[in-house]
Structure formats: C-alpha cells, structure tokens
Design a protein around this motif. Structure first.
Motif, mmCIF file in Angstrom:
data_model
loop_
_atom_site.group_PDB
_atom_site.id
_atom_site.type_symbol
_atom_site.label_atom_id
_atom_site.label_comp_id
_atom_site.label_asym_id
_atom_site.label_seq_id
_atom_site.Cartn_x
_atom_site.Cartn_y
_atom_site.Cartn_z
ATOM 1 N N ASP A 8 0.830 -1.211 0.000
ATOM 2 C CA ASP A 8 0.000 0.000 0.000
ATOM 3 C C ASP A 8 0.863 1.259 0.000
ATOM 4 O OD1 ASP A 8 0.785 0.541 2.646
ATOM 5 O OD2 ASP A 8 -1.116 -0.114 3.506
ATOM 6 N N GLN A 9 0.212 2.401 -0.029
ATOM 7 C CA GLN A 9 0.883 3.696 -0.101
ATOM 8 C C GLN A 9 1.892 3.894 1.029
ATOM 9 O OE1 GLN A 9 0.543 6.370 -2.422
ATOM 10 N NE2 GLN A 9 2.283 7.148 -1.295
ATOM 11 N N GLU A 10 1.619 3.300 2.190
ATOM 12 C CA GLU A 10 2.510 3.443 3.342
ATOM 13 C C GLU A 10 3.615 2.401 3.354
ATOM 14 O OE1 GLU A 10 -1.003 3.513 3.757
ATOM 15 O OE2 GLU A 10 -0.802 5.682 3.536
ATOM 16 N N GLY A 11 3.625 1.484 2.373
ATOM 17 C CA GLY A 11 4.653 0.459 2.312
ATOM 18 C C GLY A 11 4.318 -0.820 3.046
ATOM 19 N N THR A 12 3.071 -0.961 3.490
ATOM 20 C CA THR A 12 2.647 -2.160 4.199
ATOM 21 C C THR A 12 2.342 -3.275 3.210
ATOM 22 O OG1 THR A 12 1.706 -0.793 5.952
ATOM 23 C CG2 THR A 12 0.957 -3.083 5.836
ATOM 24 N N LEU A 13 2.812 -4.472 3.503
ATOM 25 C CA LEU A 13 2.603 -5.640 2.658
ATOM 26 C C LEU A 13 1.384 -6.409 3.140
ATOM 27 C CD1 LEU A 13 5.216 -8.127 1.387
ATOM 28 C CD2 LEU A 13 3.307 -8.989 2.723
ATOM 29 N N SER A 14 0.548 -6.851 2.205
ATOM 30 C CA SER A 14 -0.565 -7.743 2.526
ATOM 31 C C SER A 14 -0.823 -8.658 1.339
ATOM 32 C CB SER A 14 -1.826 -6.953 2.893
ATOM 33 O OG SER A 14 -2.236 -6.148 1.807
ATOM 34 N N VAL A 52 -0.015 -1.087 -11.135
ATOM 35 C CA VAL A 52 -0.120 0.189 -10.431
ATOM 36 C C VAL A 52 -1.286 0.999 -10.988
ATOM 37 C CG1 VAL A 52 2.346 0.295 -9.861
ATOM 38 C CG2 VAL A 52 1.528 1.279 -12.014
ATOM 39 N N ASP A 53 -1.663 2.035 -10.253
ATOM 40 C CA ASP A 53 -2.700 2.974 -10.685
ATOM 41 C C ASP A 53 -2.159 3.777 -11.866
ATOM 42 O OD1 ASP A 53 -4.564 5.028 -11.011
ATOM 43 O OD2 ASP A 53 -4.556 5.621 -8.898
ATOM 44 N N ASP A 54 -2.809 3.659 -13.016
ATOM 45 C CA ASP A 54 -2.359 4.384 -14.200
ATOM 46 C C ASP A 54 -2.498 5.891 -14.031
ATOM 47 O OD1 ASP A 54 -1.249 4.327 -16.822
ATOM 48 O OD2 ASP A 54 -3.240 4.776 -17.637
ATOM 49 N N GLU A 55 -3.337 6.319 -13.098
ATOM 50 C CA GLU A 55 -3.512 7.741 -12.823
ATOM 51 C C GLU A 55 -2.862 8.137 -11.497
ATOM 52 O OE1 GLU A 55 -7.655 8.788 -15.023
ATOM 53 O OE2 GLU A 55 -7.848 7.747 -13.111
ATOM 54 N N GLY A 56 -1.899 7.347 -11.051
ATOM 55 C CA GLY A 56 -1.246 7.582 -9.769
ATOM 56 C C GLY A 56 -0.608 8.955 -9.652
ATOM 57 N N LEU A 57 -0.116 9.478 -10.773
ATOM 58 C CA LEU A 57 0.498 10.801 -10.758
ATOM 59 C C LEU A 57 -0.487 11.860 -10.276
ATOM 60 C CD1 LEU A 57 2.987 12.516 -11.454
ATOM 61 C CD2 LEU A 57 2.101 12.716 -13.772
ATOM 62 N N TYR A 58 -1.761 11.643 -10.552
ATOM 63 C CA TYR A 58 -2.800 12.609 -10.182
ATOM 64 C C TYR A 58 -3.512 12.240 -8.886
ATOM 65 C CZ TYR A 58 -2.023 13.424 -15.109
ATOM 66 O OH TYR A 58 -1.427 13.646 -16.311
ATOM 67 N N ASN A 59 -3.489 10.941 -8.534
ATOM 68 C CA ASN A 59 -4.322 10.464 -7.431
ATOM 69 C C ASN A 59 -3.576 10.027 -6.177
ATOM 70 O OD1 ASN A 59 -6.587 10.772 -9.100
ATOM 71 N ND2 ASN A 59 -6.369 8.694 -9.898
ATOM 72 N N ALA A 60 -2.258 9.909 -6.255
ATOM 73 C CA ALA A 60 -1.533 9.332 -5.120
ATOM 74 C C ALA A 60 -0.170 9.979 -4.972
ATOM 75 C CB ALA A 60 -1.379 7.821 -5.333
ATOM 76 N N GLY A 61 0.450 9.683 -3.853
ATOM 77 C CA GLY A 61 1.782 10.208 -3.600
ATOM 78 C C GLY A 61 2.859 9.177 -3.913
ATOM 79 N N PRO A 78 9.854 6.764 -10.528
ATOM 80 C CA PRO A 78 9.229 6.705 -9.205
ATOM 81 C C PRO A 78 7.768 6.263 -9.344
ATOM 82 C CG PRO A 78 10.492 8.720 -9.436
ATOM 83 C CD PRO A 78 10.462 8.062 -10.796
ATOM 84 N N LEU A 79 7.379 5.315 -8.497
ATOM 85 C CA LEU A 79 6.010 4.807 -8.544
ATOM 86 C C LEU A 79 5.172 5.491 -7.481
ATOM 87 C CD1 LEU A 79 6.753 1.036 -9.163
ATOM 88 C CD2 LEU A 79 6.093 2.788 -10.830
ATOM 89 N N LEU A 80 3.916 5.709 -7.818
ATOM 90 C CA LEU A 80 2.995 6.417 -6.937
ATOM 91 C C LEU A 80 1.823 5.518 -6.592
ATOM 92 C CD1 LEU A 80 3.978 8.619 -9.416
ATOM 93 C CD2 LEU A 80 3.327 10.032 -7.491
ATOM 94 N N GLY A 81 1.357 5.627 -5.367
ATOM 95 C CA GLY A 81 0.224 4.811 -4.939
ATOM 96 C C GLY A 81 0.654 3.400 -4.583
ATOM 97 N N ALA A 82 -0.338 2.509 -4.548
ATOM 98 C CA ALA A 82 -0.108 1.112 -4.180
ATOM 99 C C ALA A 82 0.385 0.314 -5.381
ATOM 100 C CB ALA A 82 -1.401 0.505 -3.642
ATOM 101 N N GLY A 83 0.928 -0.863 -5.096
ATOM 102 C CA GLY A 83 1.364 -1.783 -6.138
ATOM 103 C C GLY A 83 0.830 -3.173 -5.861
#
Length: 122
Positions: A8-14, A52-61, A78-83
């Motif tokens: 997730d965005q915070e780096g947490t694995l699940s 990844v979110d294709d719109e991550g540049l606009y929607n995530a950090g 640099p990747l933005l959002g969750a992966g």
C-alpha cells in the motif's frame, strides 16, 4: 482466484485474492486492491508483474518502498500509490497467481526495501 501481494501507499505488505473468473472480475479485483479506476503494468524479472494505478500521478503520492522494490530488477520511474504483484505466463502474457517461490522473492524485496540501510539509500 489469483493470489497476489499488495504494497500500500505506506509500504505495508498484505496478501490478496482476486476473482479471475472473467477478465471483468479480474480487472474489478485489481481496481479494488489498488483503489483505482485504471491500471498499468510494470514488467519485472522471473514472471513477476507489478500493477499500479495508471492515474497515480494525479491520485496518489510517491511510494518509496514500492519504487525500491521494483528497482531491484529494473530501473523504474518513481512509482505512486499502491502496487499489486501478480505472476505472468511469459509465453502467453496471461496474468496468473504468484507461485510460492515468487511470493518469497517479493517478500524478500519488501524486506530489503524496508530495512534501515537500503531505506536510507533512496
């Protein structure tokens, strides 16, 4: 069902399971896992893909953990959002579950990316 791993965005694995009955249910599961409306894929080594979110540049950090993980096998922007890590059948391009070995590789990347020495490097 597809078995995958989400960072997730915070780096947490699940872990995550995605209904792969149809292409529509597979996409819907990917959208839900990533909390997005469009996806794009970063092809990595050994039959592992990172969605990844294709719109991550606009929607995530910026996601430093995800970026460090994907840079283990190839340099990425640099990747933005969750992966979302899933497997790929390299002969057909079909999205498949991560094998047990691939899951262990992704978890290893995550451990390296979240350890003190490597985390400071980025």
């Amino acid at each position: 069902m597809l078995n995958g791993i989400v960072i997730d965005q915070e780096g947490t694995l699940s872990t995550v399971q995605i209904d792969s009955t149809t292409s529509q249910t597979r996409l819907a599961g990917m959208y839900k896992a990533l909390d997005c409306d469009l996806v794009d894929v970063v092809r990595l080594a050994d039959g592992i893909d990172c969605w990844v979110d294709d719109e991550g540049l606009y929607n995530a950090g910026f996601n430093p953990v995800l970026t460090r993980m994907t840079n283990r096998t190839r340099f990425t922007s640099p990747l933005l959002g969750a992966g979302l890590f899933l497997g790929v059948n390299e002969a057909t391009g079909e999205t498949v579950s991560l094998t047990a070995e691939q899951q262990a590789v992704v978890v290893g990347w995550w451990r390296d990316a979240t350890s003190g020495a490597l985390a400071v490097a980025l």
